[in-house]
Design an enzyme around this catalytic site. Structure first.
Site, PDB file in Angstrom:
ATOM      1  N   LYS A  85       0.850  -1.193   0.000  1.00 60.35           N
ATOM      2  CA  LYS A  85       0.000   0.000   0.000  1.00 60.35           C
ATOM      3  C   LYS A  85       0.883   1.239   0.000  1.00 60.35           C
ATOM      4  CE  LYS A  85      -1.477   2.657   3.201  1.00 60.35           C
ATOM      5  NZ  LYS A  85      -1.411   3.947   2.486  1.00 60.35           N
ATOM      6  N   GLY A 117      -5.209   3.074  -0.672  1.00 54.95           N
ATOM      7  CA  GLY A 117      -6.170   3.334   0.390  1.00 54.95           C
ATOM      8  C   GLY A 117      -5.642   4.270   1.452  1.00 54.95           C
ATOM      9  N   GLY A 176      -4.326   5.152   4.970  1.00 53.36           N
ATOM     10  CA  GLY A 176      -3.519   4.378   5.920  1.00 53.36           C
ATOM     11  C   GLY A 176      -4.265   3.985   7.174  1.00 53.36           C
ATOM     12  N   GLU A 209      10.562   1.409  10.020  1.00 52.62           N
ATOM     13  CA  GLU A 209      11.567   2.395   9.643  1.00 52.62           C
ATOM     14  C   GLU A 209      10.884   3.737   9.862  1.00 52.62           C
ATOM     15  OE1 GLU A 209      13.459   4.915   8.234  1.00 52.62           O
ATOM     16  OE2 GLU A 209      13.392   4.155   6.164  1.00 52.62           O
ATOM     17  N   GLU A 228      11.298  15.760  14.692  1.00 54.95           N
ATOM     18  CA  GLU A 228      11.545  15.619  13.258  1.00 54.95           C
ATOM     19  C   GLU A 228      10.713  16.653  12.512  1.00 54.95           C
ATOM     20  OE1 GLU A 228      10.059  12.076  11.014  1.00 54.95           O
ATOM     21  OE2 GLU A 228      12.137  11.922  10.362  1.00 54.95           O
TER      22      GLU A 228
HETATM   23  P1  NAI Z   1       2.251   8.775   8.003  1.00 54.81           P
HETATM   24  O1  NAI Z   1       3.067   7.924   8.902  1.00 54.81           O
HETATM   25  O2  NAI Z   1       0.828   9.011   8.383  1.00 54.81           O
HETATM   26  O3  NAI Z   1       2.250   8.132   6.513  1.00 54.81           O
HETATM   27  C1  NAI Z   1       3.120   7.139   6.079  1.00 54.81           C
HETATM   28  C2  NAI Z   1       2.328   5.900   5.647  1.00 54.81           C
HETATM   29  O4  NAI Z   1       1.626   5.380   6.765  1.00 54.81           O
HETATM   30  C3  NAI Z   1       1.272   6.184   4.586  1.00 54.81           C
HETATM   31  O5  NAI Z   1       1.227   5.113   3.675  1.00 54.81           O
HETATM   32  C4  NAI Z   1      -0.012   6.208   5.392  1.00 54.81           C
HETATM   33  O6  NAI Z   1      -1.140   5.860   4.625  1.00 54.81           O
HETATM   34  C5  NAI Z   1       0.270   5.158   6.432  1.00 54.81           C
HETATM   35  N1  NAI Z   1      -0.521   5.246   7.669  1.00 54.81           N
HETATM   36  C6  NAI Z   1      -0.981   6.356   8.294  1.00 54.81           C
HETATM   37  N2  NAI Z   1      -1.635   6.012   9.417  1.00 54.81           N
HETATM   38  C7  NAI Z   1      -1.600   4.672   9.510  1.00 54.81           C
HETATM   39  C8  NAI Z   1      -2.106   3.716  10.451  1.00 54.81           C
HETATM   40  N3  NAI Z   1      -2.791   4.096  11.524  1.00 54.81           N
HETATM   41  N4  NAI Z   1      -1.877   2.404  10.232  1.00 54.81           N
HETATM   42  C9  NAI Z   1      -1.177   2.015   9.148  1.00 54.81           C
HETATM   43  N5  NAI Z   1      -0.685   2.864   8.221  1.00 54.81           N
HETATM   44  C10 NAI Z   1      -0.889   4.177   8.404  1.00 54.81           C
HETATM   45  O7  NAI Z   1       3.029  10.129   7.841  1.00 54.81           O
HETATM   46  P2  NAI Z   1       2.444  11.563   7.404  1.00 54.81           P
HETATM   47  O8  NAI Z   1       1.306  11.942   8.302  1.00 54.81           O
HETATM   48  O9  NAI Z   1       2.202  11.566   5.958  1.00 54.81           O
HETATM   49  O10 NAI Z   1       3.687  12.527   7.729  1.00 54.81           O
HETATM   50  C11 NAI Z   1       3.835  13.043   9.042  1.00 54.81           C
HETATM   51  C12 NAI Z   1       5.278  13.005   9.472  1.00 54.81           C
HETATM   52  O11 NAI Z   1       5.766  11.679   9.515  1.00 54.81           O
HETATM   53  C13 NAI Z   1       6.252  13.728   8.554  1.00 54.81           C
HETATM   54  O12 NAI Z   1       6.258  15.090   8.777  1.00 54.81           O
HETATM   55  C14 NAI Z   1       7.545  13.070   8.943  1.00 54.81           C
HETATM   56  O13 NAI Z   1       8.055  13.669  10.109  1.00 54.81           O
HETATM   57  C15 NAI Z   1       7.149  11.644   9.252  1.00 54.81           C
HETATM   58  N6  NAI Z   1       7.421  10.745   8.114  1.00 54.81           N
HETATM   59  C16 NAI Z   1       8.567  10.012   8.148  1.00 54.81           C
HETATM   60  C17 NAI Z   1       8.903   9.206   7.081  1.00 54.81           C
HETATM   61  C18 NAI Z   1      10.151   8.403   7.086  1.00 54.81           C
HETATM   62  O14 NAI Z   1      10.658   8.076   6.042  1.00 54.81           O
HETATM   63  N7  NAI Z   1      10.664   8.016   8.227  1.00 54.81           N
HETATM   64  C19 NAI Z   1       8.063   9.147   5.884  1.00 54.81           C
HETATM   65  C20 NAI Z   1       6.853   9.920   5.960  1.00 54.81           C
HETATM   66  C21 NAI Z   1       6.572  10.695   7.040  1.00 54.81           C
END
Ligand code: NAI
Ligand code: MG
Length: 473
Positions: free
Chosen positions: A170, A201, A203, A245, A379
């Site tokens: 996903k 979808g 997350g 990660e 972060e």
């Molecule tokens: P996020 O963690 O919500 O999104 C990343 C993935 O997680 C997406 O595919 C999303 O659909 C999925 N996701 C979201 N909630 C979930 C849940 N409850 N269960 C399973 N999957 C879920 O991150 P977001 O809100 O887009 O970004 C917020 C912050 O997260 C950023 O500002 C950054 O600090 C951090 N981030 C870190 C990343 C990394 O590479 N370590 C990548 C993306 C965001």
């Protein structure tokens, strides 16, 4: 406008069973460029079941067969290079002149790298009366972020396929198009039905289905620490393997006797890559107080060399943030830094010169940042660098380790051997010395709340393997 009204399940393009869709926004133009329809719980269920059904025969294929298919996938990725580049330019706003180098080259190389490692699955270790063998872990679920959509997908997919696992993936809501191209490639090379399944979808809606499902043996998540914790909690009920990660706030120690100009250039450029949306970015630059003025001068100069602008313009080196939400988050941190009394040496909250729309943020650097400020601890995930001063190398190491995160780090010293001594004392999964860059051979993953497990390198195979001991005396 493209309407992506299909999921790739069981070797076929299938219409989702709901009419819900999501608009995709080009962050440089703020315009909708595509719509993607979303999977329902029933669609995700179908994808997981098809991965389960495909597992017995795929896991029984020879390593040579899997390697052949993986090399064919790499060949097709090369043929679809421009499409993969365009996916990153349109959905993320990555400048077109660098999108290939940032986002496509390494994934292609990685596909071949893990094709070569497929043969390691057949290795058997013999210790007296014990045979130690390797088997693929089973059905895997992947949840990926929007900052390196293809890179993160391949980092999971390639070792999983090499090991003989099947999977459901996903992508992030904002960036599904690279994954769509990969599904087309899987179909074209004739990967057996059910080995690779793609669902789109939200997350928080379908993530929990993937994490809690009994037929999923492993879930690998990359994204925020918040969502990563949710995934692990949801997965706990079925005792599946969880790979995380997550975030970072990586420290970069520049010693007093280092080549300051070279060291600072490396550090500033590192943070600005991908508009700062990089989990292992070296966002805390630790410098000796006696060198602070020289560091500030060089840092400002390097930041001002960045050309922030239209991703379609060949001269741009930095595009916008991937989403408005991310832009607002980063601007909010810049405001917090100013309010807390950090010294803003370049950048700030205004739009970059000449730009009226798009989710842009200026390359921003703060000096005289103290360890208790939110910009030093949390972060930010944007083009924001914090310069923190220290008075002794012991203090620098203490500051570096004073974080809930431990994903990456770096040291620039007078020479490699003095840098190595410092590297050994930093609590982080990686440490880059003397201006080094990402290597496929280097395992990647976090200490502390930056995650669990290792991607990349040959160690990534371990995530997708069950070890079986056969004892006969
Ligand atoms: P996020 O963690 O919500 O999104 C990343 C993935 O997680 C997406 O595919 C999303 O659909 C999925 N996701 C979201 N909630 C979930 C849940 N409850 N269960 C399973 N999957 C879920 O991150 P977001 O809100 O887009 O970004 C917020 C912050 O997260 C950023 O500002 C950054 O600090 C951090 N981030 C870190 C990343 C990394 O590479 N370590 C990548 C993306 C965001
Ligand atoms: Mg950990």
């Amino acid at each position: 406008m493209q309407f992506i009204e299909k999921l790739y399940i069981n070797g076929r393009w299938q219409k989702p069973s709901t009419n819900n869709s999501l608009a995709l926004i080009n962050p440089a133009t703020e315009q909708v460029f595509a719509k993607v329809s979303l999977a329902s719980e029933a669609d995700v269920e179908k994808a997981i079941v098809s991965a389960r059904e495909a597992f017995p025969s795929w896991s029984a294929t020879s390593a040579a067969h899997r390697a052949l298919l993986m090399n064919a996938i790499a060949d097709e990725m090369q043929l679809r290079y421009d499409d993969l580049v365009a996916a990153h330019v349109t959905a993320m706003g990555c400048p077109i002149s660098i999108a290939g180098a940032y986002h496509v080259d390494c994934p292609i190389e990685a596909m071949r790298y893990y094709a070569n490692l497929a043969a390691t699955m057949d290795e058997v270790e013999e210790k007296g009366t014990v045979l130690i063998t390797k088997e693929p872990v089973g059905v895997c679920a992947f949840i990926n972020p929007w900052n390196y959509p293809l890179h993160q997908l391949i980092g999971k997919l390639a070792p999983a396929l090499a090991a003989g696992c099947t999977l459901v993936t996903k992508p992030a809501e904002q960036t599904p198009t690279a994954d769509l191209i990969m599904a087309e490639i899987m179909h074209k090379v004739g990967l057996p039905a059910g080995v690779f399944n793609l669902v789109f979808g939200i997350g928080s809606e379908i993530g929990p289905i993937m994490a809690s499902h009994r037929e999923v043996d492993l879930i690998s998540f990359t994204g925020s620490t918040r969502a990563g914790i949710e995934v692990a909690k949801t997965a706990a009920g079925t005792v599946k393997r969880v790979c995380q990660e997550l975030g970072g706030k990586s420290a970069y120690i520049i010693t007093q006797d280092a080549d300051i100009d070279a060291a600072v250039r490396y550090g500033v450029e590192d943070v600005m890559v991908n508009s700062g949306q990089t989990c292992n970015a070296l966002t805390r630059m630790l410098v000796h107080s006696s060198k602070l003025e020289a560091v500030i001068k060089q840092a400002r100069l390097v930041a001002q060399e960045q050309v922030v602008g239209d991703p379609l313009d060949d001269n741009s080196s930095m595009g916008p943030m991937t989403s408005e939400q991310q832009q607002q988050k980063v601007l909010n941190y810049i405001e917090q830094g100013i309010a807390a009394g950090a010294q803003l040496i370049v950048g700030g909250t205004q739009m970059p010169e000449g730009l009226k729309s798009g989710y842009y943020v200026k390359p921003t650097i703060f000096a005289r940042v103290s360890g208790d400020m939110s910009i030093a601890r949390e972060e930010i995930f944007g083009p924001v660098l914090c310069i923190i001063s220290y008075d002794s190398i012991e203090q620098a190491i203490e500051i570096a380790n004073d974080s809930i995160y431990g994903l990456s780090s770096a040291v620039y010293a007078k020479d490699k051997s003095s840098a190595l001594k410092i590297a050994r004392q930093i609590k982080a999964g990686q440490c880059y010395l003397q201006g080094s860059y990402f290597s496929l051979d280097a395992p990647f993953g976090g200490y502390k709340q930056s995650g669990n497990g290792r991607e990349w390198g040959s160690q990534a195979m371990a995530e997708y393997i069950e070890i079986k001991a056969i004892i006969c005396d």
